[in-house]
Design a protein around this motif. Sequence first.
Motif, PDB file in Angstrom:
ATOM      1  N   HIS A 326       0.727  -1.089   0.057  1.00  0.00           N
ATOM      2  CA  HIS A 326      -0.100  -0.033   0.046  1.00  0.00           C
ATOM      3  C   HIS A 326       0.656   1.197   0.085  1.00  0.00           C
ATOM      4  CE1 HIS A 326      -3.280  -2.554   0.591  1.00  0.00           C
ATOM      5  NE2 HIS A 326      -2.817  -3.148   1.851  1.00  0.00           N
ATOM      6  N   GLY A 327       1.773   1.411  -0.921  1.00  0.00           N
ATOM      7  CA  GLY A 327       2.768   2.281  -0.997  1.00  0.00           C
ATOM      8  C   GLY A 327       4.042   2.630  -0.483  1.00  0.00           C
ATOM      9  N   LEU A 328       4.272   1.627   0.503  1.00  0.00           N
ATOM     10  CA  LEU A 328       5.555   1.558   1.297  1.00  0.00           C
ATOM     11  C   LEU A 328       6.538   1.301   0.570  1.00  0.00           C
ATOM     12  CD1 LEU A 328       6.848   1.736   4.032  1.00  0.00           C
ATOM     13  CD2 LEU A 328       6.453  -0.674   4.285  1.00  0.00           C
ATOM     14  N   SER A 329       6.349   0.202  -0.463  1.00  0.00           N
ATOM     15  CA  SER A 329       7.363  -0.131  -1.610  1.00  0.00           C
ATOM     16  C   SER A 329       7.982   0.968  -2.545  1.00  0.00           C
ATOM     17  CB  SER A 329       6.982  -1.285  -2.279  1.00  0.00           C
ATOM     18  OG  SER A 329       8.061  -1.932  -3.061  1.00  0.00           O
ATOM     19  N   SER A 330       6.935   1.463  -3.005  1.00  0.00           N
ATOM     20  CA  SER A 330       7.206   2.518  -3.994  1.00  0.00           C
ATOM     21  C   SER A 330       7.905   3.692  -3.172  1.00  0.00           C
ATOM     22  CB  SER A 330       6.014   3.248  -4.704  1.00  0.00           C
ATOM     23  OG  SER A 330       5.513   2.161  -5.527  1.00  0.00           O
ATOM     24  N   SER A 331       7.686   4.050  -1.944  1.00  0.00           N
ATOM     25  CA  SER A 331       7.975   5.310  -1.339  1.00  0.00           C
ATOM     26  C   SER A 331       9.584   5.063  -1.064  1.00  0.00           C
ATOM     27  CB  SER A 331       7.325   5.092  -0.118  1.00  0.00           C
ATOM     28  OG  SER A 331       7.599   4.489   0.897  1.00  0.00           O
ATOM     29  N   PHE A 332      10.124   4.180  -1.224  1.00  0.00           N
ATOM     30  CA  PHE A 332      11.788   4.064  -1.176  1.00  0.00           C
ATOM     31  C   PHE A 332      12.443   5.003  -1.787  1.00  0.00           C
ATOM     32  CE2 PHE A 332      15.837   2.248  -1.278  1.00  0.00           C
ATOM     33  CZ  PHE A 332      16.222   1.903  -0.115  1.00  0.00           C
ATOM     34  N   ILE A 333      11.758   5.492  -3.050  1.00  0.00           N
ATOM     35  CA  ILE A 333      12.538   6.390  -3.727  1.00  0.00           C
ATOM     36  C   ILE A 333      12.617   7.758  -3.095  1.00  0.00           C
ATOM     37  CG2 ILE A 333      11.924   7.946  -5.687  1.00  0.00           C
ATOM     38  CD1 ILE A 333      10.488   5.524  -7.154  1.00  0.00           C
TER      39      ILE A 333
END
Length: 462
Positions: A326-333
């Motif tokens: 729920h967005g945690l993976s993409s937020s690594f950017i």
Amino acid sequence: MNSNINATYRNKENIEGKLLISISFQIIYILFLLLSSNINLIISISFWICIFFIPCSILINKKIRLIDVWNLAFVFIIISEMVLLSSVTSDLGKVSKYLLLANSIVNIGHTFYAPKYAYRPNFNNISNLSSTDNYPLISKGKNIFIYILIISLIIYFVIKLLPFALTNATLGRQQATLIHGDIPPLTNSIGMFLPCVIAWYSINIRKNNTLAGLLLAAPIFIIQLLIGTRFYLLFSLGGFFFMILKNRKIKISNIIIIILFVAFFIFISDYMLINRTGNPSATTDGTTFSFVDNPEKLLASHMSPEGVVDMTNLMFNHFENHPHTHGLSSSFIFIFWIPRTIWPDKPQMLGYWLIREHRSGFSDSHNASFGFTGDLYADFGYFSLLICFFIGIIIGVLQKQINKNLQSSSFSNTLFVMLYPATFFCVRSPQTTLFSYIGIAVIYFIIKFIIKPRPANRRSYT
């Protein structure tokens, strides 16, 4: 006046007609993906569509666009893996359809945005505030810029890369890393960016002295060849190549040169992979193919399957039994730049933690490539396909800025041209590509600060 207006409207109508045909074809292709159950047929047709569509797109538009580079990367990295895996496993249907649908939706998103830049007037009236004449250190009669390039080359070679490359070429990468340690990221950025800067200098300052630029950049290409990492070499070659091609209308003769360039890189890639591992890169199971019996598998075996399909399949299996992030993976950017010394519990990249949860035998620095859909699927599942539409729009927005910027001879050309190799590798790993591009941007701003651009309206007193 009226004839110019009529020509503009005719041009607009022609472009919109082409775009309508393109969207219609893409919709038919998506229906084929959804309705067909023969996955081998789907993969085969998709492969040959890309092989023939990309050169046709370049010829029709008379230039290479970011979306063409994206599609080339998709067939070179992802579809090639599908072709090879289809000969050893039948468990590809769901994953292959998902990846092919995602790429089709990217193309549709780009097609919807394309009119925003396709029939935009020529940018002949752009102010030359940032032309080469406004950089006092690289104007005619000044040699400081070439000194900067030479010093950068010395730093690139002497500090780290020359001993690392020689050890890698003789003893292998593992020994080179043990003896010399990892190559600093900023050093890699220098190597990826300098050939583009050299090409810009050769074209704009030395007035199309491309051969001299190639000779100056050749040591970088040789070192990267010895290092054995195709990522760095293609990034460097791509920047140099697209800087030379900028603003040139692509003809059939240019297509032949481009095909030869791609063939040369495939040959070099094979050499680098064999030299690094000691094993040919024919296929995943070691078999070879003939052009007569299996032309697509022969071509695919010389492309660059990076394991994206395999990793996507692993991800599908994982999230069947686990909730999406729920967005945690993409937020690594947005948090990658924070050191772990400050934030010890900083989340890991998807390519780091997922493979270790299900497989073993990886070094501490190894990350797997999950492709442009990896983090999106980890976050949102099949809803990630909707986000792929906006990826296509972003590609169109970047293309619009490239079209505008490359009309001048500004040093910023270099930063925009590097979007081409960045787009290619974004298909494989968006986060790694973003990190690399940020490093390139840092080098760009350092050089720009040194050469100190001067406003055009500033009077000179001598």
